[in-house]
Design an enzyme around this catalytic site. Structure first.
Site, mmCIF file in Angstrom:
data_model
loop_
_atom_site.group_PDB
_atom_site.id
_atom_site.type_symbol
_atom_site.label_atom_id
_atom_site.label_comp_id
_atom_site.label_asym_id
_atom_site.label_seq_id
_atom_site.Cartn_x
_atom_site.Cartn_y
_atom_site.Cartn_z
ATOM 1 N N GLU A 11 -73.810 -3.122 -15.107
ATOM 2 C CA GLU A 11 -72.906 -4.258 -15.378
ATOM 3 C C GLU A 11 -73.030 -5.360 -14.329
ATOM 4 O OE1 GLU A 11 -72.123 -1.522 -13.962
ATOM 5 O OE2 GLU A 11 -70.604 -1.903 -12.420
ATOM 6 N N ARG A 16 -72.089 13.341 -4.155
ATOM 7 C CA ARG A 16 -71.490 12.014 -3.914
ATOM 8 C C ARG A 16 -72.070 11.378 -2.651
ATOM 9 N NH1 ARG A 16 -65.631 12.394 -3.066
ATOM 10 N NH2 ARG A 16 -65.757 10.134 -3.280
ATOM 11 N N GLY A 75 -66.648 2.880 -9.146
ATOM 12 C CA GLY A 75 -65.461 2.634 -8.321
ATOM 13 C C GLY A 75 -65.354 3.775 -7.343
ATOM 14 N N GLU A 76 -64.205 4.382 -7.282
ATOM 15 C CA GLU A 76 -64.009 5.519 -6.382
ATOM 16 C C GLU A 76 -63.491 6.678 -7.216
ATOM 17 O OE1 GLU A 76 -65.265 4.983 -3.292
ATOM 18 O OE2 GLU A 76 -65.007 7.152 -3.248
ATOM 19 N N SER A 77 -64.324 7.689 -7.384
ATOM 20 C CA SER A 77 -63.959 8.776 -8.298
ATOM 21 C C SER A 77 -62.711 9.527 -7.846
ATOM 22 C CB SER A 77 -65.137 9.738 -8.464
ATOM 23 O OG SER A 77 -65.564 10.222 -7.216
ATOM 24 N N CYS A 106 -72.034 5.542 -12.105
ATOM 25 C CA CYS A 106 -71.701 5.780 -10.704
ATOM 26 C C CYS A 106 -70.474 6.696 -10.555
ATOM 27 C CB CYS A 106 -71.551 4.440 -9.997
ATOM 28 S SG CYS A 106 -72.049 4.555 -8.292
ATOM 29 N N HIS A 153 -75.428 0.427 -11.230
ATOM 30 C CA HIS A 153 -74.428 -0.432 -11.888
ATOM 31 C C HIS A 153 -75.081 -1.430 -12.847
ATOM 32 C CE1 HIS A 153 -70.711 0.489 -9.556
ATOM 33 N NE2 HIS A 153 -71.613 0.986 -8.726
ATOM 34 N N ILE A 210 -74.648 1.330 -5.275
ATOM 35 C CA ILE A 210 -73.570 1.119 -4.304
ATOM 36 C C ILE A 210 -72.935 2.463 -3.972
ATOM 37 C CG2 ILE A 210 -71.387 -0.059 -3.840
ATOM 38 C CD1 ILE A 210 -72.186 -2.083 -6.042
ATOM 39 N N ARG A 211 -73.121 2.899 -2.753
ATOM 40 C CA ARG A 211 -72.618 4.238 -2.348
ATOM 41 C C ARG A 211 -72.874 5.241 -3.480
ATOM 42 N NH1 ARG A 211 -67.074 4.991 -0.690
ATOM 43 N NH2 ARG A 211 -67.916 6.504 0.767
HETATM 44 N N1 GLN Z 1 -68.944 6.624 -3.823
HETATM 45 C C1 GLN Z 1 -68.183 6.579 -5.030
HETATM 46 C C2 GLN Z 1 -67.591 7.939 -5.378
HETATM 47 O O1 GLN Z 1 -67.900 8.896 -4.768
HETATM 48 C C3 GLN Z 1 -69.026 6.073 -6.180
HETATM 49 C C4 GLN Z 1 -69.533 4.689 -5.872
HETATM 50 C C5 GLN Z 1 -69.619 3.769 -7.042
HETATM 51 O O2 GLN Z 1 -69.055 4.020 -8.109
HETATM 52 N N2 GLN Z 1 -70.272 2.667 -6.839
HETATM 53 O O3 GLN Z 1 -66.807 8.046 -6.250
#
Ligand code: GLN
Length: 208
Positions: free
Chosen positions: A188, A122, A64-66, A95, A186, A150-151
């Site tokens: 999942e 990151r 997700g987004e940390s 991630c 990921h 993903i990112r």
């Molecule tokens: N870019 C997100 C972060 O810095 C991590 C991306 C992800 O969990 N798919 O938290």
């Protein structure tokens, strides 16, 4: 059939209790994780408050987004409770979750739970549009594994106690350190559940 009172029946009952996994559900990809583990027979519980960590056999920290997750964790002692859990109990961090558990975070630096002896950078592979699916070899039985990035962060350093189970361009993408399993991709999001099965084995052996 008569069973005399002994410790045995109770022990069998204890051993056959399904593993209870928490899935940190503050933000991100927690629902897909819960579905994957449920399909493997684990009981899953969404964790949104520190007291919900109690009684869990293991915990999943999803992607997700940390930074967003950290904002939620700053409330009501959640960060401290989670740090204590991650220090001693089985955790599977993917991630953003892997960013949360790393000892050091770069680009930019941010607070972390400091459990995994690694330095993580990151968004190291570029922007959202650069997200990619690769099939790479791993140490898991059963051939190469499909990995959705993903990112994604990049593990730019891992300590000597960290076992590398897969790499992308030479950098670790799946690692294990004692009771911790972390992936920068990921698992999942694909049908292959080998990484989740490895985590369930870790949870089972930690429980014994
Ligand atoms: N870019 C997100 C972060 O810095 C991590 C991306 C992800 O969990 N798919 O938290």
């Amino acid at each position: 059939m008569s069973i005399s009172a002994s410790a045995t029946p109770q022990k069998i009952h204890e051993d056959s209790r399904p593993l209870v996994l928490g899935v940190l559900a503050l933000q991100g990809d927690y629902a897909a994780h819960a579905r994957a583990f449920a399909s493997l027979g684990a009981a899953t519980r969404l964790v949104r408050k520190p007291e919900e960590l109690e009684g869990l056999d293991g915990l999943v920290l999803p992607g997700g987004e940390s930074t967003t997750m950290l904002k939620f964790l700053e409330k009501k002692g959640f960060f401290e409770a989670l740090r204590a859990f991650v220090a001693g109990r089985p955790c599977f961090a993917t991630c953003a979750g892997a960013i949360l558990v790393a000892r050091q975070v770069l680009h930019p630096p941010q607070r972390s739970l400091e459990a995994l002896d690694a330095t993580v950078e990151r968004n190291a592979y570029g922007r959202q549009i650069d997200s990619t699916i690769l099939t790479l070899p791993t140490e898991l039985a059963g051939g190469p594994l499909e990995m959705v990035f993903i990112r994604a962060p990049r593990l730019v350093r891992v300590g000597p106690s960290v076992e590398v189970l897969a790499r992308r361009d030479g950098f670790p993408v799946l690692v294990r350190q004692g009771h911790l399993l972390a992936a920068t991709f990921h698992p999942e999001m694909t049908a292959d559940t080998r990484v989740q099965q490895l985590f369930l084995e870790m949870v089972r052996s930690h429980k014994q």
